[in-house]
Design a protein around this motif. Structure first.
Motif, PDB file in Angstrom:
ATOM      1  N   ILE A 129       0.843  -1.193   0.000  1.00 35.51           N
ATOM      2  CA  ILE A 129       0.000   0.000   0.000  1.00 35.51           C
ATOM      3  C   ILE A 129       0.881   1.246   0.000  1.00 35.51           C
ATOM      4  O   ILE A 129       1.869   1.321   0.747  1.00 35.51           O
ATOM      5  N   GLU A 130       0.484   2.231  -0.798  1.00 35.20           N
ATOM      6  CA  GLU A 130       1.195   3.507  -0.795  1.00 35.20           C
ATOM      7  C   GLU A 130       1.010   4.196   0.559  1.00 35.20           C
ATOM      8  O   GLU A 130      -0.073   4.128   1.148  1.00 35.20           O
ATOM      9  N   PRO A 131       2.055   4.878   1.047  1.00 29.82           N
ATOM     10  CA  PRO A 131       1.970   5.513   2.366  1.00 29.82           C
ATOM     11  C   PRO A 131       0.859   6.559   2.482  1.00 29.82           C
ATOM     12  O   PRO A 131       0.351   6.790   3.586  1.00 29.82           O
ATOM     13  N   ALA A 135      -7.166   5.390   3.062  1.00 22.74           N
ATOM     14  CA  ALA A 135      -8.345   4.509   3.082  1.00 22.74           C
ATOM     15  C   ALA A 135      -7.928   3.043   3.037  1.00 22.74           C
ATOM     16  O   ALA A 135      -8.446   2.214   3.786  1.00 22.74           O
ATOM     17  N   SER A 136      -6.971   2.712   2.175  1.00 27.73           N
ATOM     18  CA  SER A 136      -6.511   1.330   2.073  1.00 27.73           C
ATOM     19  C   SER A 136      -5.767   0.906   3.342  1.00 27.73           C
ATOM     20  O   SER A 136      -5.914  -0.228   3.808  1.00 27.73           O
ATOM     21  N   ILE A 137      -4.994   1.810   3.900  1.00 25.11           N
ATOM     22  CA  ILE A 137      -4.300   1.510   5.163  1.00 25.11           C
ATOM     23  C   ILE A 137      -5.322   1.235   6.267  1.00 25.11           C
ATOM     24  O   ILE A 137      -5.164   0.292   7.050  1.00 25.11           O
ATOM     25  N   LEU A 164       5.705   1.495  -2.262  1.00 28.83           N
ATOM     26  CA  LEU A 164       4.690   0.656  -1.635  1.00 28.83           C
ATOM     27  C   LEU A 164       5.247   0.087  -0.335  1.00 28.83           C
ATOM     28  O   LEU A 164       6.348  -0.485  -0.327  1.00 28.83           O
ATOM     29  N   LEU A 165       4.514   0.280   0.737  1.00 26.07           N
ATOM     30  CA  LEU A 165       4.884  -0.312   2.025  1.00 26.07           C
ATOM     31  C   LEU A 165       4.231  -1.693   2.123  1.00 26.07           C
ATOM     32  O   LEU A 165       3.128  -1.910   1.629  1.00 26.07           O
ATOM     33  N   THR A 166       4.925  -2.608   2.785  1.00 19.61           N
ATOM     34  CA  THR A 166       4.426  -3.978   2.913  1.00 19.61           C
ATOM     35  C   THR A 166       3.766  -4.161   4.267  1.00 19.61           C
ATOM     36  O   THR A 166       4.345  -3.864   5.305  1.00 19.61           O
ATOM     37  N   TRP A 167       2.551  -4.691   4.212  1.00 15.52           N
ATOM     38  CA  TRP A 167       1.761  -5.032   5.390  1.00 15.52           C
ATOM     39  C   TRP A 167       1.595  -6.540   5.417  1.00 15.52           C
ATOM     40  O   TRP A 167       1.521  -7.179   4.374  1.00 15.52           O
ATOM     41  N   VAL A 168       1.546  -7.146   6.598  1.00 14.90           N
ATOM     42  CA  VAL A 168       1.431  -8.607   6.724  1.00 14.90           C
ATOM     43  C   VAL A 168       0.322  -8.965   7.701  1.00 14.90           C
ATOM     44  O   VAL A 168       0.070  -8.258   8.676  1.00 14.90           O
ATOM     45  N   HIS A 169      -0.342 -10.094   7.400  1.00 13.17           N
ATOM     46  CA  HIS A 169      -1.336 -10.674   8.295  1.00 13.17           C
ATOM     47  C   HIS A 169      -0.928 -12.128   8.515  1.00 13.17           C
ATOM     48  O   HIS A 169      -0.855 -12.903   7.568  1.00 13.17           O
ATOM     49  N   ALA A 170      -0.641 -12.483   9.764  1.00 13.15           N
ATOM     50  CA  ALA A 170      -0.231 -13.848  10.082  1.00 13.15           C
ATOM     51  C   ALA A 170      -1.438 -14.640  10.595  1.00 13.15           C
ATOM     52  O   ALA A 170      -2.306 -14.092  11.285  1.00 13.15           O
ATOM     53  N   ALA A 171      -1.467 -15.920  10.236  1.00  8.98           N
ATOM     54  CA  ALA A 171      -2.570 -16.787  10.659  1.00  8.98           C
ATOM     55  C   ALA A 171      -2.551 -16.961  12.168  1.00  8.98           C
ATOM     56  O   ALA A 171      -1.528 -16.894  12.799  1.00  8.98           O
TER      57      ALA A 171
END
Length: 171
Positions: A129-131, A135-137, A164-171
């Motif tokens: 996502i762009e910094p 809204a997306s953040i 683009l910054l990287t965001w993560v979602h861990a299970a």
């Protein structure tokens, strides 16, 4: 059951695969300046672009590389899209302007995130996502994605260079 038969329901949304009948709705949703600015979709996004996009979706889904879902509340009228790249464990999402601000994107992203973790056994999902895409953040944060400390990816698309910054979602 093939991947193209998958429908996901929950959180008052129904994610279904795009069909050739959705091309006019895609034009309405994706032929906007903000979608052109934030996504790699062609601009203008006319009926020919929608039909080519549908062909690309069919190829990548048939090849087991991606899942593209129309975001709906009733199984019929598309309000946006959420996609999952099965090769990179990354997802993307976008809504038509008329459907923003209703929590719809967060509900759709939550649903596909749970599907990826539970059904597809993907331990981590990523979003880039762009910094300044607040809204997306907000959607990513609402679903539980965390900003990583990875260096931003620099991208050039449509004559524009951005990070683009990287965001993560861990299970």
């Amino acid at each position: 059951m093939s991947m193209s038969d998958v429908m996901l329901t929950g959180y008052d949304v129904l994610l279904r695969h795009w069909t050739e009948h959705d091309a006019p709705a895609m034009v309405e949703l994706f032929d906007t300046p903000d979608i052109a600015y934030r996504t790699p979709l062609p601009s203008p996004f006319d009926l020919a672009a929608a039909q080519e996009y549908l062909r690309m979706i069919q190829r990548t889904q048939a090849g087991g590389r991606r899942l593209h879902f129309a975001i709906t509340v009733d199984g019929r009228q598309p309000r946006g899209e959420v996609l999952l790249n099965l090769e990179t464990s990354s997802l993307g999402y976008g809504l038509g302007a008329a459907y923003r601000g209703q929590g719809l994107a967060a509900r759709a992203v939550r649903l596909i995130t749970e599907h990826a973790h539970r059904t597809l056994a993907m331990p981590r999902l990523y979003a880039q996502i762009e910094p300044d895409n607040h809204a997306s953040i907000a959607v990513a944060q609402r679903v539980g994605f965390q900003l990583t400390d990875e260096a931003p990816d620099r991208v050039t698309d449509k004559g524009r260079t951005y990070e683009l910054l990287t965001w993560v979602h861990a299970a």
